[in-house]
Design a protein around this motif. Structure first.
Motif, PDB file in Angstrom:
ATOM      1  N   LEU A   1      49.352 -18.562 -64.437  1.00  0.00           N
ATOM      2  CA  LEU A   1      48.807 -17.525 -63.562  1.00  0.00           C
ATOM      3  C   LEU A   1      49.911 -16.505 -63.320  1.00  0.00           C
ATOM      4  O   LEU A   1      51.095 -16.849 -63.341  1.00  0.00           O
TER       5      LEU A   1
ATOM      6  N   ALA B   1      38.856 -17.880 -75.886  1.00  0.00           N
ATOM      7  CA  ALA B   1      39.677 -17.767 -74.678  1.00  0.00           C
ATOM      8  C   ALA B   1      40.537 -19.016 -74.590  1.00  0.00           C
ATOM      9  O   ALA B   1      40.111 -20.104 -74.969  1.00  0.00           O
ATOM     10  N   ILE B   2      41.755 -18.844 -74.117  1.00  0.00           N
ATOM     11  CA  ILE B   2      42.694 -19.960 -74.122  1.00  0.00           C
ATOM     12  C   ILE B   2      43.068 -20.377 -72.697  1.00  0.00           C
ATOM     13  O   ILE B   2      43.155 -19.554 -71.786  1.00  0.00           O
TER      14      ILE B   2
ATOM     15  N   TYR C   1      42.169 -10.525 -64.193  1.00  0.00           N
ATOM     16  CA  TYR C   1      43.067 -10.094 -65.264  1.00  0.00           C
ATOM     17  C   TYR C   1      42.441 -10.342 -66.637  1.00  0.00           C
ATOM     18  O   TYR C   1      42.568  -9.533 -67.552  1.00  0.00           O
ATOM     19  N   GLY C   2      41.748 -11.468 -66.770  1.00  0.00           N
ATOM     20  CA  GLY C   2      41.062 -11.759 -68.024  1.00  0.00           C
ATOM     21  C   GLY C   2      39.989 -10.734 -68.341  1.00  0.00           C
ATOM     22  O   GLY C   2      39.707 -10.448 -69.500  1.00  0.00           O
TER      23      GLY C   2
ATOM     24  N   PHE D   1      46.137 -22.456 -70.893  1.00  0.00           N
ATOM     25  CA  PHE D   1      47.478 -22.914 -71.226  1.00  0.00           C
ATOM     26  C   PHE D   1      47.854 -24.177 -70.468  1.00  0.00           C
ATOM     27  O   PHE D   1      47.360 -24.436 -69.373  1.00  0.00           O
TER      28      PHE D   1
ATOM     29  N   ARG E   1      34.842 -12.020 -74.894  1.00  0.00           N
ATOM     30  CA  ARG E   1      35.840 -12.376 -75.890  1.00  0.00           C
ATOM     31  C   ARG E   1      35.379 -13.685 -76.481  1.00  0.00           C
ATOM     32  O   ARG E   1      35.056 -14.616 -75.758  1.00  0.00           O
TER      33      ARG E   1
ATOM     34  N   ARG F   1      39.551 -18.271 -65.367  1.00  0.00           N
ATOM     35  CA  ARG F   1      39.921 -17.015 -66.027  1.00  0.00           C
ATOM     36  C   ARG F   1      39.382 -16.971 -67.453  1.00  0.00           C
ATOM     37  O   ARG F   1      38.899 -15.936 -67.920  1.00  0.00           O
ATOM     38  N   ALA F   2      39.474 -18.114 -68.146  1.00  0.00           N
ATOM     39  CA  ALA F   2      38.990 -18.161 -69.527  1.00  0.00           C
ATOM     40  C   ALA F   2      37.472 -18.076 -69.586  1.00  0.00           C
ATOM     41  O   ALA F   2      36.913 -17.373 -70.429  1.00  0.00           O
TER      42      ALA F   2
END
Ligand SMILES: Nc1ncnc2c1ncn2[C@@H]1O[C@H](COP(=O)(O)OP(=O)(O)O)[C@@H](O)[C@H]1O
Ligand SMILES: [Mg+2]
Lengths: 243, 256
Positions: A85, A77-78, A97-98, A80, A74, A145-146
């Motif tokens: 989570l 990616a962000i 999940y990402g 937050f 991707r 994750r990002a």
């Protein structure tokens, strides 16, 4: 250097608001750069970041990335502010999940999870649930994750504002190390001017309603141990003055 | 500060004392004629009555028969309640279209449906299961609807940010797990609710504990009535324990 991301003439108004939060707003992010976005509370930093992330649709304007999306990637990616989570998933499953939005072979998924967990030094916590993690660990998990989706641009919305000062310093150092290792560009939103001056190659100051760029300064000080360098205090003061 | 009574053997002792006191009071009520003579079961005669019900081969088949429509009614009401609650909470059009209907049907007590249960299913397990399922349905419908409505919208933003789309995929990866504490607590309430309607549902003539109880009451065998009341309590306690065993495992991710 060539931009990796170009936002052009973004106009965005929330329903019921008199003035738009953004009007004809444009910004370019150079490939691999670390850009800090500072501004007072409510000026529209999160709104801009969400629009750039594709999470808010502007009334008009475009967000373009310079390179086409590669398979298994991707481009944006962000990360937050609240870590965000999923509480019912373990840390490793949150990172996964990402990746579930991409079609990756299971072995590749596994390898990426291991890679980003070790990059963020979270390997030993892979099986913990979010409520068993500290605030700093939650933020690192959000970064992991990002990174797992191999983004060209990492969008970070005040990622360290909710952690204590000590942890914050450690996370800042760690993010710089990760940035150097990953090669992704980072757009880092913060309301902390010192943090912006400490970490970035370029500080963009937002002010006004609608928000506009009131200062765009390159930071040429060497990256590490900046606080002690001559010129650091002046830089912070200079940015402060623009606000 | 926790008192000495908050846990441990002292608490068990207090519990036993309360129970003994209650039985004695109950016994006294019969002995001293505080209610109509002959209508107060003798607590000391209950064990013998229980043995009687078992030995005569009435109790266990009655439990088994009750379990048949209990399980079917519970399963049907739970599945439909969760499904309709989820659908209504996630599909605005369906939500709007069903709002009035739900408001009209909701206040009707499950037992009011006994008339139709008999008309449609005759005297059968299906009829009793139907009546039981109605109460269970509403419990689960409301619990699921509320739980899904309360899912933190920030989770959906996260899903979007990482390319998770599609109604079913989103339900599976975000909505259901996020709403699971509320949904499970609805299911657990339903396990109890089903017992509440069961006895009355059996009054339509379906064999089971309710019917045996009714028969015993008809011949003034009040100790036997107590036996069936206690049997219901026991089966409920067991089913609730089984449920909470699984609930704890499913929700192990929550801070305790
Ligand atoms: N979902 C929303 N609906 C309406 N107004 C919003 C919404 N989100 C933000 N705003 C408004 O837009 C402005 C910018 O908000 P935001 O981007 O969150 O500011 P910042 O991140 O710089 O503190 C604020 O005035 C805020 O009240
Ligand atoms: Mg913000």
């Amino acid at each position: 250097m060539a931009p990796v991301l170009t936002a052009k003439n973004l106009t965005l108004r929330f329903p019921g608001a008199e003035t738009p939060t953004l009007r004809d707003f444009s910004i370019e992010i150079e490939r691999g750069a670390f850009v800090a976005l500072v501004g007072g509370s409510g000026v529209g930093k999160s709104t801009l970041l969400r629009a750039i992330a594709g999470l808010l649709d502007p009334e008009s304007g475009t967000v373009a990335l310079s390179s086409p999306e590669r398979a298994g990637q991707r481009r944006r990616a962000i990360v937050f502010q609240d870590g965000r989570l999923l509480p019912w998933r373990s840390l490793a499953a949150n990172v996964e999940y990402g990746l579930e939005g991409l079609s990756l072979p299971a072995a590749e998924r596994r390898a990426r999870i291991d890679e980003v967990l070790s990059l963020t030094r979270l390997d030993h916590l892979a099986d913990r649930y979010p409520h068993q993690l500290s605030g700093g660990q939650v933020q690192r998990a959000g970064i992991a994750r990002a990174l797992a989706v191999r983004p060209d641009v990492l969008l970070m919305d005040e990622p360290f504002s909710a952690v204590d000062a000590l942890t914050r310093g450690a996370l800042q150092d760690e993010l710089l190390r990760i940035w150097e290792a990953s090669g992704a560009a980072i757009l880092f939103v913060t309301h902390d001017i010192a943090e912006a001056a400490l970490m970035s190659q370029r500080v963009v100051v937002l002010a006004g309603q609608p928000a506009s760029i009131v200062r765009d300064t390159a930071v040429t000080l060497p990256l590490h141990e900046r606080r002690a360098r001559p010129g650091f205090a002046e830089l912070v003061e200079d940015i402060q003055g623009a606000l | 500060m926790s008192t000495a009574l908050s846990s441990g053997p002292r608490r068990a002792l207090a519990g036993a004392a309360g129970l003994v006191a209650f039985v004695l009071l109950w016994k006294a009520a019969g002995t001293f004629g505080w209610v109509n003579p002959g209508t107060m079961p003798d607590p000391f005669a209950v064990p013998a009555a229980a043995w009687d019900e078992i030995a005569s081969g009435r109790l266990l088949p009655a439990v088994g028969s009750s379990m048949v429509h209990y399980v079917w009614g519970l399963a049907l009401g739970s599945v439909l309640g969760v499904a309709v609650g989820l659908a209504a909470a996630t599909m605005p059009r369906l939500d709007a279209a069903h709002a009035w209907l739900a408001r009209i049907l909701r206040p009707i007590p499950p037992l009011a449906w006994v008339v139709f249960a008999i008309a449609w299913f005759k005297v059968s397990h299906a009829g009793a299961a139907f009546v039981i399922s109605i109460g269970v349905f509403w419990v689960n419908y409301f619990a699921t609807y509320a739980a899904v409505r309360n899912v933190d919208p920030r989770f959906y933003e996260l899903a979007r940010a990482f390319g998770h789309g599609g109604y079913f995929k989103l339900n599976r990866s975000v909505t259901l797990p996020a709403a699971s504490p509320g949904i499970l607590s609805g299911l657990r309430t339903g396990v109890g609710q089903a017992w509440m309607t069961l006895i009355a549902a059996e009054l339509l003539g379906v064999p089971g504990m309710g019917q045996e109880m009714n028969a015993a009451a008809g011949v003034g065998a009040y100790e036997a009535v107590v036996v069936y009341m206690l049997a219901i309590s026991l089966v409920y306690t067991l089913s609730d324990a089984v449920f909470s065993f699984f609930e704890e495992r499913i929700l192990s991710w929550r801070p305790s």
